[in-house]
Each structure stands twice: as structure tokens, then as C-alpha cells.
Design an enzyme around this catalytic site. Structure first.
Site, PDB file in Angstrom:
ATOM      1  CG  ASP A  64      -1.964   1.106   1.190  1.00  0.00           C
ATOM      2  OD1 ASP A  64      -1.939   1.911   0.237  1.00  0.00           O
ATOM      3  OD2 ASP A  64      -2.782   1.187   2.118  1.00  0.00           O
ATOM      4  CE  LYS A  65       5.040   0.439  -4.911  1.00  0.00           C
ATOM      5  NZ  LYS A  65       6.325   0.407  -4.193  1.00  0.00           N
ATOM      6  CB  THR A  85       9.156   3.744  -0.090  1.00  0.00           C
ATOM      7  OG1 THR A  85       9.699   2.652   0.634  1.00  0.00           O
ATOM      8  CG2 THR A  85      10.033   4.969   0.123  1.00  0.00           C
ATOM      9  CG  ASN A 110      10.211  -4.375  -6.283  1.00  0.00           C
ATOM     10  OD1 ASN A 110      10.334  -3.181  -6.539  1.00  0.00           O
ATOM     11  ND2 ASN A 110      10.658  -4.919  -5.151  1.00  0.00           N
ATOM     12  N   GLY A 113      10.729   1.323  -8.307  1.00  0.00           N
ATOM     13  CA  GLY A 113      11.320   2.645  -8.296  1.00  0.00           C
ATOM     14  C   GLY A 113      10.540   3.679  -7.504  1.00  0.00           C
ATOM     15  CG  PHE A 114      11.157   4.667  -3.808  1.00  0.00           C
ATOM     16  CD1 PHE A 114      10.997   3.393  -3.281  1.00  0.00           C
ATOM     17  CD2 PHE A 114      12.207   5.447  -3.327  1.00  0.00           C
ATOM     18  CE1 PHE A 114      11.855   2.908  -2.306  1.00  0.00           C
ATOM     19  CE2 PHE A 114      13.069   4.980  -2.353  1.00  0.00           C
ATOM     20  CZ  PHE A 114      12.897   3.705  -1.844  1.00  0.00           C
ATOM     21  CG  ASN A 143       9.488   2.637   4.025  1.00  0.00           C
ATOM     22  OD1 ASN A 143      10.078   3.306   3.197  1.00  0.00           O
ATOM     23  ND2 ASN A 143       9.939   1.478   4.471  1.00  0.00           N
ATOM     24  CB  SER A 182      14.708   0.622  -2.459  1.00  0.00           C
ATOM     25  OG  SER A 182      14.328   0.260  -3.776  1.00  0.00           O
ATOM     26  CG  ASN A 184      14.145  -1.590  -7.470  1.00  0.00           C
ATOM     27  OD1 ASN A 184      14.905  -2.255  -8.156  1.00  0.00           O
ATOM     28  ND2 ASN A 184      13.260  -2.139  -6.652  1.00  0.00           N
ATOM     29  CB  THR A 185      16.001   4.933  -5.750  1.00  0.00           C
ATOM     30  OG1 THR A 185      14.577   4.818  -5.730  1.00  0.00           O
ATOM     31  CG2 THR A 185      16.385   6.396  -5.889  1.00  0.00           C
ATOM     32  CE  LYS A 220      12.164  -2.970   4.267  1.00  0.00           C
ATOM     33  NZ  LYS A 220      10.797  -2.997   3.704  1.00  0.00           N
ATOM     34  CG  ASN A 249      14.359  -2.916   1.038  1.00  0.00           C
ATOM     35  OD1 ASN A 249      13.620  -3.462   0.230  1.00  0.00           O
ATOM     36  ND2 ASN A 249      14.345  -1.619   1.259  1.00  0.00           N
ATOM     37  N   GLY A 303      11.321 -13.348   3.493  1.00  0.00           N
ATOM     38  CA  GLY A 303      11.204 -14.798   3.431  1.00  0.00           C
ATOM     39  C   GLY A 303      10.248 -15.413   4.419  1.00  0.00           C
TER      40      GLY A 303
END
Length: 349
Positions: A64-65, A85, A110, A113-114, A143, A182, A184-185, A220, A249, A303
Site C-alpha cells: 500500500d504505497k 515507500t 520488483n 522505483g518508489f 516508510n 531499495s 531500485n533508486t 530499513k 529489504n 522470506g
């Protein structure tokens, strides 16, 4: 095979993963009035960070971003929900497709990318919810991460970016998480180095305090940190008075997978979550527990797929646990099943 397993195998698994997520979340929100009235559904109270959690199982950030279904998600059985995030600036995220499954591993890759509506819009949404409902019966985590357009090399801009998010959102959070992990950024993970991380955390703490909110603050971290760096973050957290650490993460590693090399290559780059992360996430938790003892709240994530996984992580030193991928593969009854296992196995304050 459950009804959800059949639906996943013959329905969701044949759809683009992001589209399937949107449809599934839309269904949860559509039932929000009924589900929200059920929350909290499973009681095994846990006390941490000065907060009471109805049970130890939380929904990790990423699902739920934009704070659109908090109460409905609580109604599924989660004891707390972490949104985000969220970044200071709205951003569309990375090009699609950016969410892939590896079913043989019960894993997800995934590279989102926020993607989010931005701190101002999310704060307004949380404000409307607070006016409508008052404080939720479950704790809410928020977050926050760095906006992509802000260069990680411009320290002043990075600090201003995190400060704005904290200032706008801290007043609606029961706890606040700084995400510097993350993959992805571009450049974000470089901010985990303690000389970069310290100023960010103190800036966020000050911004939250200026907003008149003594909200617990956590960081995190990535599972890909070497052990010495995990210990360094733990020492920093103690030094500056953080309330806790979220571990961990997603990972950029692709070792030990059951999926074929062709399937892994097709999934592409990004952070891998799910069952393959269990071992390293547990190792990082153990390192942190040895370092900080009971002085910080530790949230174990990565996990957690079965009731035994959740119990094992708590027994290894986590105060609370979170899941995301296990929920995706397990379906809407999964949270209640996991949370109920924590009551029957005696995991409570």
C-alpha cells in the site's frame, strides 16, 4: 490446493504481476467497510516502541504505497500496516514491466522505483482518514525514501528531501521508517554508509520533532550489507537514539534459486523478495540482536512464508515481523492464519 491457489495458478499468474496486484488491492479496498469493521481480527498483543500491536504480524511497505487501504488490510488480520515507500515528490517509478514472479521460488522481483503520489498527497489522504476515523486500532508505519530526481551526491538536497517527507507525514505515523536500502533508486544504497546515514536520521528526527510528533524512528537496511556494515549501522542506531531497525529489504542476489536461469534472466534486474531471502534476512537479524540486545525494536522481514517462519523469526530475536511476498502467494486468508499461529504457539508479551 486452496481456492486462492487455484485462482492464483489459473488467473493471477497469467496476468501481468502489477495488473494482478492492482486488481487484488482494488478488491480488498472494495470490501473495506466490512474488513475495516473486523480489525483487529487476531489478538496476541505485543508491546514495542511504546505502542501496543494487536499481534506481531505486519504488512511490509510496498503493498500500500499511497495509504489507500489501511483499514481494509487490517481487517485481513495484520496487526500493523506500513505504507510507502513515500517520497517528498510524486514520481511514476520505473518503466513497465517492473514486477515479475518466480513461482518456483515463491519469490517476486520488483524494480518499481518508489512509484507513489508524493508526501503531500499521501499526508492529505491520511488526514482525511484521521478525521473520519480517529486513531486506528492498529499501529501505522510510514516508510519514507529519497526522491529519484534528487542526486545522492548532493547531501543538502538529500537532507531537505527527507526533511520534507518527515515534516508532512510524521504527524500521521505511529512509527516512521527511513528507507535507504531499495536497489531500485540509483545511488540510494550508498546512503547506508554510516557517514551518510547519520545526518539523514538526525534530520528526520528533528523534522518529526518540529512537527510536534515524538514518533518512533527506525531505519530499513539491505540484506546485501556485509556483516561489518550491519554492525556499524546497529552501533549508529544506538548512538543517535533510534527506536529500531527493519531487517531486511529486498536483495540483488540471485543465488540458490529453483527457477531456471532463463526464468531468472527474464525476470530481470531489481530487488528479489520472498522465500529465497529467508536465510540471509535471518542472519542479519541475528547479527543485529547480538549487537543491540533489547535496546532497539527489531522488525524481521524477508522470506516469511509459513507460520513456522514467523515463529522462528520471533524466536531469533525479532520483536515484530512483516511480510509482503508471502501474502501475495498466500492470499487474503494468509495473514489471519499466520497471526493465529502466533497466539497458539505462545508468542505474546
Amino acid at each position: 490446493m486452496s481456492g486462492y491457489d487455484r485462482l492464483f495458478q489459473h488467473g493471477f499468474s497469467r496476468m501481468d504481476a502489477e495488473v494482478a496486484h492492482e486488481w487484488g488491492f482494488r478488491g480488498i479496498r472494495a470490501g473495506g467497510r466490512v474488513l475495516g469493521a473486523m480489525a483487529p481480527t487476531v489478538q496476541a498483543p505485543v508491546r514495542a516502541m511504546g505502542l501496543t500491536f494487536p499481534n506481531a504480524l505486519g504488512l511490509a511497505a510496498g503493498f500500500d504505497k499511497n495509504a489507500e487501504g489501511i483499514d481494509a488490510l487490517a481487517g485481513l488480520g495484520f496487526g500493523f500496516v506500513e505504507i510507502g515507500t513515500v517520497t517528498a515528490l510524486p514520481q511514476p517509478g520505473n518503466p513497465k514491466p517492473r514486477l515479475m514472479r518466480l513461482p518456483a521460488d515463491r519469490a517476486i522481483v520488483n524494480r518499481m522505483g518508489f512509484n507513489n503520489d508524493g508526501a503531500e498527497v499521501v499526508a492529505a489522504r491520511l488526514g482525511k482518514r484521521a478525521n473520519r476515523r480517529g486513531r486506528s486500532s492498529i499501529p501505522l508505519g510510514v516508510n519514507i525514501g529519497k526522491s529519484k530526481v534528487v542526486s545522492e551526491d548532493d547531501e543538502a538536497a538529500v537532507l531537505a528531501d527527507y526533511r520534507r517527507s518527515a515534516h508532512l507525514l510524521a504527524g500521521y505515523a505511529d512509527y516512521l521508517v527511513v528507507n535507504v536500502s531499495s536497489p531500485n533508486t540509483p545511488g540510494l544504497r550508498s546512503l547506508q554508509a554510516v557517514d551518510r546515514l547519520g545526518p539523514i536520521l538526525t534530520t528526520v528526527r528533528a523534522a518529526a520533532d518540529e512537527a510536534g510528533t515524538a514518533v518512533p524512528l527506525l531505519v530499513k537496511i539491505a540484506p546485501d550489507l556485509v556483516d561489518d556494515d550491519v554492525s556499524a549501522v546497529a552501533d549508529l542506531a544506538l548512538e543517535i537514539g533510534l527506536d529500531g531497525i527493519v531487517a531486511t529489504n529486498t536483495t540483488i542476489a540471485r543465488t540458490g534459486l529453483r527457477s531456471t536461469p532463463e526464468e531468472v534472466e527474464a525476470a530481470g534486474t531489481g530487488g528479489l523478495s520472498g522465500a529465497p531471502l529467508k536465510s540471509r534476512a535471518s542472519e542479519v537479524l541475528g547479527l543485529l540482536k547480538t549487537r543491540v540486545g533489547d535496546r532497539l525494536t527489531l522488525i524481521g522481514v524477508g522470506g516469511i512464508d509459513t507460520p513456522a517462519d514467523a515463529v522462528a523469526r520471533l524466536e531469533a530475536g525479532a520483536d515484530l515481523v512483516q511480510a509482503y511476498t508471502g501474502f501475495i502467494y498466500g492470499g487474503p486468508l494468509w495473514p489471519r492464519r499466520i497471526a493465529r499461529s502466533l497466539t497458539t504457539r505462545g508468542v505474546s508479551p
